[in-house]
Design a protein around this motif. Structure first.
Motif, PDB file in Angstrom:
ATOM      1  N   ARG A 116       5.855 -19.733   3.575  1.00 39.79           N
ATOM      2  CA  ARG A 116       4.773 -20.690   3.797  1.00 39.79           C
ATOM      3  C   ARG A 116       3.402 -20.059   3.591  1.00 39.79           C
ATOM      4  N   ARG A 117       3.264 -18.792   3.952  1.00 36.12           N
ATOM      5  CA  ARG A 117       1.986 -18.092   3.801  1.00 36.12           C
ATOM      6  C   ARG A 117       2.260 -16.696   3.258  1.00 36.12           C
ATOM      7  N   VAL A 118       1.514 -16.340   2.226  1.00 33.94           N
ATOM      8  CA  VAL A 118       1.659 -15.013   1.616  1.00 33.94           C
ATOM      9  C   VAL A 118       0.286 -14.366   1.524  1.00 33.94           C
ATOM     10  N   GLU A 119       0.200 -13.118   1.946  1.00 34.21           N
ATOM     11  CA  GLU A 119      -1.015 -12.327   1.774  1.00 34.21           C
ATOM     12  C   GLU A 119      -0.637 -11.076   0.987  1.00 34.21           C
ATOM     13  N   THR A 120      -1.228 -10.928  -0.183  1.00 29.19           N
ATOM     14  CA  THR A 120      -0.909  -9.774  -1.027  1.00 29.19           C
ATOM     15  C   THR A 120      -1.902  -8.640  -0.783  1.00 29.19           C
ATOM     16  N   PHE A 121      -1.474  -7.454  -1.123  1.00 23.10           N
ATOM     17  CA  PHE A 121      -2.337  -6.287  -1.006  1.00 23.10           C
ATOM     18  C   PHE A 121      -2.109  -5.393  -2.211  1.00 23.10           C
ATOM     19  N   ASN A 122      -2.972  -4.408  -2.359  1.00 23.54           N
ATOM     20  CA  ASN A 122      -2.781  -3.316  -3.296  1.00 23.54           C
ATOM     21  C   ASN A 122      -2.752  -2.033  -2.475  1.00 23.54           C
ATOM     22  N   GLY A 123      -2.326  -0.946  -3.090  1.00 22.15           N
ATOM     23  CA  GLY A 123      -2.272   0.307  -2.377  1.00 22.15           C
ATOM     24  C   GLY A 123      -3.658   0.826  -2.040  1.00 22.15           C
ATOM     25  N   GLY A 124      -3.703   1.694  -1.048  1.00 25.14           N
ATOM     26  CA  GLY A 124      -4.964   2.305  -0.665  1.00 25.14           C
ATOM     27  C   GLY A 124      -5.781   1.500   0.314  1.00 25.14           C
ATOM     28  N   VAL A 125      -5.182   0.481   0.914  1.00 23.80           N
ATOM     29  CA  VAL A 125      -5.901  -0.346   1.883  1.00 23.80           C
ATOM     30  C   VAL A 125      -5.244  -0.195   3.254  1.00 23.80           C
ATOM     31  N   LYS A 126      -5.935  -0.686   4.265  1.00 25.05           N
ATOM     32  CA  LYS A 126      -5.386  -0.734   5.615  1.00 25.05           C
ATOM     33  C   LYS A 126      -5.228  -2.202   5.978  1.00 25.05           C
ATOM     34  N   ILE A 127      -4.049  -2.587   6.440  1.00 29.70           N
ATOM     35  CA  ILE A 127      -3.819  -3.970   6.835  1.00 29.70           C
ATOM     36  C   ILE A 127      -3.614  -4.047   8.337  1.00 29.70           C
ATOM     37  N   MET A 128      -3.954  -5.191   8.880  1.00 29.19           N
ATOM     38  CA  MET A 128      -3.856  -5.429  10.319  1.00 29.19           C
ATOM     39  C   MET A 128      -4.611  -4.372  11.122  1.00 29.19           C
ATOM     40  N   GLU A 129      -5.585  -3.748  10.480  1.00 31.25           N
ATOM     41  CA  GLU A 129      -6.465  -2.755  11.094  1.00 31.25           C
ATOM     42  C   GLU A 129      -5.732  -1.510  11.581  1.00 31.25           C
ATOM     43  N   ALA A 130      -4.453  -1.356  11.213  1.00 35.06           N
ATOM     44  CA  ALA A 130      -3.682  -0.252  11.789  1.00 35.06           C
ATOM     45  C   ALA A 130      -2.690   0.394  10.834  1.00 35.06           C
ATOM     46  N   ILE A 131      -2.400  -0.239   9.697  1.00 36.14           N
ATOM     47  CA  ILE A 131      -1.299   0.211   8.854  1.00 36.14           C
ATOM     48  C   ILE A 131      -1.833   0.558   7.472  1.00 36.14           C
ATOM     49  N   ASP A 132      -1.660   1.821   7.072  1.00 36.85           N
ATOM     50  CA  ASP A 132      -2.089   2.264   5.750  1.00 36.85           C
ATOM     51  C   ASP A 132      -1.028   1.890   4.722  1.00 36.85           C
ATOM     52  N   VAL A 133      -1.472   1.246   3.660  1.00 41.81           N
ATOM     53  CA  VAL A 133      -0.595   0.891   2.546  1.00 41.81           C
ATOM     54  C   VAL A 133      -0.735   1.978   1.484  1.00 41.81           C
TER      55      VAL A 133
END
Length: 206
Positions: A116-133
């Motif tokens: 229903r909901r998708v949020e994409t990312f690329n490498g080198g970012v931090k998601i949810m303020e706590a997790i390094d991608v």
């Protein structure tokens, strides 16, 4: 953030008949969010349900699902969590899933349609303020690894399939592999207190 390894991944292979791996699945809990990392494939449906039930969680209570990459053994079970936002690398959109075959390709498309909901990312970012991608496209173009700090397991490295089993890590550590993937894995392994392999038991270093 707390981490609970719901179950370790496994590899089941019967030559000429069955190839049924399923990934490790971790539950992260942070500020009301309940996050599954790689909910696994069809063979782990029963243990996934049992472990969530033992923690008093229903499918509706899962708020987010993070995927190291979009392969069936890691992502199939995402279809059971209607309230979850799916987080994965933007490159998943670049695949022609129809080319996987009329049955397998259809399964991939059914999974995507269930989200229903998708949020994409690329490498080198931090998601949810706590997790390094971490960019780790050595297994597939949409593959990432995750690195995070937890209250109960220290610094955690979730490899994904860039290092699927403990034996692969030990081969890298001993210099039996010297490619870019080996350099990446050994670097983050040294930084971690806990390492979660996608198709093996985890390593707890402290």
């Amino acid at each position: 953030m707390d981490l609970n390894l719901l179950f370790p991944g496994s590899i089941v292979y019967v030559p000429g008949m069955m190839d049924a791996p399923t990934s490790s699945c971790a539950l992260l809990v942070e500020n009301g969010r309940k996050i599954l990392v790689d909910p696994g494939g069809f063979p782990s449906i029963k243990i996934l349900e049992e472990r969530l039930t033992s923690l008093g969680l229903s499918p509706d209570s899962i708020t987010d699902i993070m995927l190291t990459h979009f392969h069936l053994d890691h992502a199939f079970n995402s279809i059971f969590f209607p309230n979850a936002t799916i987080h994965l690398h933007a490159n998943y959109k670049s695949r022609d899933y129809g080319s996987f075959g009329p049955i397998v390709g259809s399964m991939y498309l059914k999974i995507i349609d269930s989200w229903r909901r998708v949020e994409t990312f690329n490498g080198g970012v931090k998601i949810m303020e706590a997790i390094d991608v971490l960019e780790s496209p050595y297994h597939s173009r949409d593959h990432v690894s995750f690195f995070l700090e937890t209250e109960n397991h220290g610094k955690v490295f979730i490899c994904g399939d860039v290092c699927a089993r403990q034996i692969h890590y030990h081969e890298m550590r001993k210099g039996m592999r010297s490619d870019a993937a080996a350099a990446f894995v050994t670097d983050y392994f040294e930084r971690a207190d806990t390492v979660i392999f996608s198709h093996d038991l985890p390593l707890f270093k402290r």
